[in-house]
Scaffold this motif. Structure first.
Motif, PDB file in Angstrom:
ATOM      1  N   THR A 272      12.832  30.597   7.025  1.00 28.86           N
ATOM      2  CA  THR A 272      13.342  31.976   7.043  1.00 28.86           C
ATOM      3  C   THR A 272      12.278  32.992   6.635  1.00 28.86           C
ATOM      4  O   THR A 272      12.465  34.192   6.848  1.00 28.86           O
TER       5      THR A 272
ATOM      6  N   GLN B 176      18.456  35.899   3.260  1.00 25.12           N
ATOM      7  CA  GLN B 176      18.774  34.485   3.022  1.00 25.12           C
ATOM      8  C   GLN B 176      18.912  34.239   1.519  1.00 25.12           C
ATOM      9  O   GLN B 176      18.003  34.545   0.751  1.00 25.12           O
TER      10      GLN B 176
ATOM     11  N   VAL C 102      10.538  37.669  -1.840  1.00 31.17           N
ATOM     12  CA  VAL C 102      11.518  36.799  -2.509  1.00 31.17           C
ATOM     13  C   VAL C 102      11.871  37.403  -3.868  1.00 31.17           C
ATOM     14  O   VAL C 102      10.978  37.803  -4.628  1.00 31.17           O
TER      15      VAL C 102
ATOM     16  N   ILE D 160      14.541  37.158   0.792  1.00 29.76           N
ATOM     17  CA  ILE D 160      15.112  35.888   0.318  1.00 29.76           C
ATOM     18  C   ILE D 160      15.500  36.082  -1.142  1.00 29.76           C
ATOM     19  O   ILE D 160      14.707  36.603  -1.945  1.00 29.76           O
TER      20      ILE D 160
END
Ligand code: DQA
Length: 137
Positions: free
Chosen positions: A61, A4, A93, A68
């Motif tokens: 998500t 994402q 992330v 991410i």
């Protein structure tokens, strides 16, 4: 693999906004290129100018995606709430920036989210996003 991309405030204006800093390509154009380059990766992209919506997307998500890629824009420098959201999820992330934030104004040199992230990629133009995809592969 599902990744994402989350873009924060003013990144909807890529291609128009300060082209000397952020380039002339729109993010939509770049995303198509990225998808063609990585046909085996499911790449989704989301943009919001609203801090809470970015947090909602991280939560939505962050329990099912493999990674991410987050360009939190100016919220990078201000948001404890985004830091906490990143800490709250198991999905790693990567913080990305189009510009080299260390080489700009002093207020851009501090990131409130970097400490919660797997790593930071900054200063490579839109290619920063591709480098983040590479880091997750
Ligand atoms: C940015 C850098 C931030 O300081 C700025 O507020 C942005 C874009 C970048 O991608 O270079 O909006 O995150």
């Amino acid at each position: 693999m599902k990744i994402q991309i989350i873009n924060g405030p003013n990144l909807n204006l890529l291609g128009v906004r300060e082209p000397d800093v952020y380039g002339v390509a729109s993010f939509e154009q770049y995303l198509e290129e990225l998808k063609r380059r990585y046909p085996d990766i499911e790449l989704s992209a989301f943009q919001s100018n609203v801090e809470g919506e970015i947090i909602n997307k991280i939560q939505e998500t962050g329990f099912s995606f493999n990674g991410i890629i987050l360009n939190a824009g100016a919220y990078t420098h201000t948001s404890v709430a985004i830091h906490d959201a990143i800490k709250a999820i198991p999905t790693p992330v990567i913080e990305v920036h189009i510009s080299n934030v260390q080489a700009r104004e002093d207020f851009r040199r501090q990131s409130l989210i970097a400490a919660a992230c797997r790593g930071v990629i900054a200063g490579f133009g839109l290619d920063s996003y591709r480098l983040a995809v590479e880091a997750f592969r």
